[in-house]
Design an enzyme around this catalytic site. Structure first.
Site, PDB file in Angstrom:
ATOM      1  N   ARG A  39       0.825  -1.281   0.248  1.00 59.22           N
ATOM      2  CA  ARG A  39      -0.053  -0.113   0.002  1.00 59.22           C
ATOM      3  C   ARG A  39       0.824   0.933   0.353  1.00 59.22           C
ATOM      4  NH1 ARG A  39      -5.023  -2.006   4.316  1.00 59.22           N
ATOM      5  NH2 ARG A  39      -5.433  -3.216   2.786  1.00 59.22           N
ATOM      6  N   GLU A  51      -1.024  -8.928  -5.005  1.00 56.86           N
ATOM      7  CA  GLU A  51      -2.296  -9.316  -6.211  1.00 56.86           C
ATOM      8  C   GLU A  51      -2.343 -10.902  -5.702  1.00 56.86           C
ATOM      9  OE1 GLU A  51      -4.947  -8.080  -4.814  1.00 56.86           O
ATOM     10  OE2 GLU A  51      -4.317  -5.703  -4.783  1.00 56.86           O
ATOM     11  N   LEU A  94       3.749 -21.353   0.007  1.00 59.17           N
ATOM     12  CA  LEU A  94       2.378 -20.507  -0.036  1.00 59.17           C
ATOM     13  C   LEU A  94       1.346 -20.978  -0.784  1.00 59.17           C
ATOM     14  CD1 LEU A  94       2.477 -17.537   0.685  1.00 59.17           C
ATOM     15  CD2 LEU A  94       3.723 -17.227  -1.361  1.00 59.17           C
ATOM     16  N   TYR A  96      -0.457 -22.790  -3.556  1.00 58.86           N
ATOM     17  CA  TYR A  96      -1.410 -22.535  -4.905  1.00 58.86           C
ATOM     18  C   TYR A  96      -0.506 -22.687  -6.205  1.00 58.86           C
ATOM     19  CZ  TYR A  96      -5.324 -22.848  -2.840  1.00 58.86           C
ATOM     20  OH  TYR A  96      -6.820 -22.730  -1.974  1.00 58.86           O
ATOM     21  N   TYR A 132     -11.098 -10.002 -10.816  1.00 55.89           N
ATOM     22  CA  TYR A 132     -10.550  -9.369  -9.889  1.00 55.89           C
ATOM     23  C   TYR A 132      -9.223  -9.075  -9.441  1.00 55.89           C
ATOM     24  CZ  TYR A 132      -9.105  -8.474  -4.898  1.00 55.89           C
ATOM     25  OH  TYR A 132      -8.826  -7.729  -4.263  1.00 55.89           O
ATOM     26  N   ASP A 150     -14.330  -9.787  -4.809  1.00 56.35           N
ATOM     27  CA  ASP A 150     -13.611 -11.493  -4.560  1.00 56.35           C
ATOM     28  C   ASP A 150     -14.992 -11.342  -3.407  1.00 56.35           C
ATOM     29  OD1 ASP A 150     -13.574  -9.666  -2.254  1.00 56.35           O
ATOM     30  OD2 ASP A 150     -11.060 -11.162  -1.735  1.00 56.35           O
ATOM     31  N   CYS A 214     -20.285  -5.418  13.630  1.00 53.62           N
ATOM     32  CA  CYS A 214     -20.939  -4.312  13.485  1.00 53.62           C
ATOM     33  C   CYS A 214     -20.822  -2.927  14.409  1.00 53.62           C
ATOM     34  CB  CYS A 214     -22.507  -4.602  13.366  1.00 53.62           C
ATOM     35  SG  CYS A 214     -22.752  -6.263  12.209  1.00 53.62           S
TER      36      CYS A 214
HETATM   37 FE1  SF4 Z   1     -21.168  -6.153   7.858  1.00 53.59          FE
HETATM   38 FE2  SF4 Z   1     -22.026  -5.337  10.203  1.00 53.59          FE
HETATM   39 FE3  SF4 Z   1     -20.065  -3.278   8.379  1.00 53.59          FE
HETATM   40 FE4  SF4 Z   1     -22.395  -4.448   7.998  1.00 53.59          FE
HETATM   41  S1  SF4 Z   1     -22.793  -3.161   9.907  1.00 53.59           S
HETATM   42  S2  SF4 Z   1     -21.217  -4.347   6.772  1.00 53.59           S
HETATM   43  S3  SF4 Z   1     -22.646  -6.235   8.730  1.00 53.59           S
HETATM   44  S4  SF4 Z   1     -20.136  -5.038   9.782  1.00 53.59           S
END
Ligand code: SF4
Length: 369
Positions: A39, A51, A94, A96, A132, A150, A214
C-alpha cells in the site's frame, strides 16, 4: 433478482446504500488501514506481485514471502530471467504454485513489451490475472475506475443490501461488480484506495469467520443486514461443490543417510515440484512392501507410520505414510538427497509431515515448511 426495499420498509434502497458507501468507507480507511508494504507503492510490478500472492492466502502469511520475493526479483525483468528452481524455492509453502509459474510467464510478456499493461483488459490478458486481480491492479496502480469483486466484497455487499442471492452464481457476481462500478469515486486518489478499502473492511470488520463487528463498522448506518438482523446469515452460497477425496500412500524411503525424491509431472497439480514417492490408495504394510519392491527396492526396517491430510481447492489428499530404510536404487529418475539436498528443493507443503519426518531421520536441523 434483488430484494426491493420499499420506502415503508425502510428509507434505504440498494441504490441509496451504494451511493452513500464511498464517503464513510474511504474516510475510515484513511484513518484505520493497516500499513502494508504494497500500500506504500504505486509501482504496478509490486502491486501485481502482492495481488497474486494474496489470492487464497492471508496477509500475515504473505508478508515474509513478499519481502523475500522482491529482494530476489526487484523488477519484472529480474523475475522474467529467474531460474525456475529459485522461483519455486521462494514460493515453497505458499501453495497454489501455478501462481508462481503464471507470474513468471506474465513477467516475460511484460518484459518483452517493455511496459506494464495499464488497462483492465490489458491486465486481464496476462496469465494468472482474473477479473478481480485486473480490477485491483488497474485501480490501485493506475487509478482506473474498475471495481474488484472477490469473496470479501460479495460478503459486504450482500450484508449491506440484505441480498439473499447465491454468490456462487457468476451472474450475481457480475451484477455486484456492475453496481459497485457505478458508484466508484471520481477522484484519482480515491479510486486508488476504493477496492483496498472494501477489502480492508472485509478483512478486519465485516469478517468471514465469526460475527461481523458491526459496532466498529463505518457503514453500519447504511447496513440493511445489520438493521434486519440477517447479516450473520449472509452471504448465501448454495452451489458449493464437494471436494474430491484422493487416498494416497506416501513413502519416506531412507538409504544411507539419504531420502528418495522424485519430480512431479510438468503439468497439473503441484507441477514440476519435488515429492516423496507415492502411490494411489491407502495401503497396509504388506501392500506397501509390495509397492516398494515394485520400485526395485528391498524394505529393511520399517520406522514409522504417519497419517496426514491436505486440502486443495477441489481435492483433498488423505495420506497414509511409511518411513522405512530400504536397499537398492529405485527408478532412474529418482534422486537420493541428504538433509541439505532436501532443504534446497521445493517440496510442497502438502508433504509437510513427511518432510519433517525425513529431516528428523536425516538429522537435518532446518525444517522450512
Ligand atoms: Fe458488515 Fe456489520 Fe458493517 Fe453491515 S454493519 S457491513 S454486517 S460489519
Amino acid at each position: 433478482m434483488w430484494y426491493n426495499h420499499t420506502m415503508c420498509d425502510t428509507e434505504l434502497t440498494t441504490e441509496k446504500i451504494l451511493q452513500s458507501l464511498p464517503g464513510p468507507l474511504l474516510a475510515w480507511y484513511r484513518e484505520n488501514a493497516r500499513d502494508l508494504p504494497w500500500r506504500r507503492t504505486a509501482d504496478p510490478y509490486r502491486i501485481w506481485v502482492s495481488e497474486i500472492m494474496l489470492q487464497q492466502t492471508r496477509v500475515a502469511a504473505v508478508l515474509g514471502y513478499y519481502a523475500r520475493f522482491l529482494d530476489a526479483f526487484p523488477s519484472v525483468e529480474a523475475l522474467a530471467a529467474a531460474p525456475e528452481e529459485h522461483l519455486m524455492k521462494l514460493w515453497e509453502g505458499l501453495g497454489y504454485y501455478s501462481r508462481a509459474r503464471n507470474l513468471q510467464k506474465a513477467a516475460k510478456i511484460v518484459a518483452a513489451q517493455g511496459t506494464f499493461p495499464n488497462t483492465f483488459q490489458g491486465l486481464l490478458a496476462l496469465p494468472g490475472v482474473g477479473e478481480y486481480t485486473a480490477g485491483a491492479i488497474a485501480s490501485a496502480a493506475f487509478g482506473r475506475r474498475e471495481a474488484a469483486v472477490d469473496g470479501n466484497v460479495l460478503r459486504i455487499f450482500t450484508r449491506l443490501t440484505d441480498c439473499h442471492d447465491d454468490i456462487a452464481d457468476p451472474k450475481v457476481k457480475r451484477a455486484v461488480r456492475d453496481q459497485l462500478q457505478a458508484v466508484m469515486p471520481e477522484r484519482e486518489a480515491d479510486i486508488r484506495i476504493f477496492n483496498q478499502a472494501t477489502m480492508e473492511l472485509g478483512a478486519t470488520v465485516c469478517v468471514p469467520n465469526g460475527p461481523p463487528r458491526c459496532e466498529r463498522c463505518p457503514v453500519r448506518a447504511l447496513c440493511l443486514g445489520r438493521i434486519r438482523g440477517t447479516a450473520e446469515s449472509l452471504p448465501v452460497k448454495r452451489s458449493k461443490k464437494e471436494r474430491r477425496v484422493e487416498e494416497k500412500t506416501v513413502f519416506v524411503l531412507l538409504r544411507q543417510g539419504r531420502v528418495a525424491l522424485r519430480k512431479r509431472p510438468d503439468t497439473g497439480l503441484l507441477a514440476g515440484l519435488w515429492e516423496f514417492p507415492n502411490v494411489e490408495g491407502a495401503l497396509d504394510e504388506a501392500a506397501a512392501g509390495q509397492a516398494v519392491a515394485a520400485w526395485g527396492l528391498t524394505p529393511k526396517a520399517w520406522r514409522s507410520r504417519l497419517w496426514a491430510k491436505h486440502i486443495f481447492t477441489h481435492v483433498e489428499w488423505h495420506m497414509t505414510g511409511y518411513a522405512l530404510e530400504a536397499a537398492g536404487h529405485g527408478p532412474p529418475d529418482w534422486e537420493w538427497v541428504d538433509g541439505a539436498g532436501l532443504a534446497a528443493r521445493a517440496v510442497p507443503s502438502a508433504f509437510a509431515r513427511y518432510y519433517a519426518q525425513a529431516m528428523e531421520r536425516l538429522g537435518g536441523a532446518e525444517i522450512n515448511q
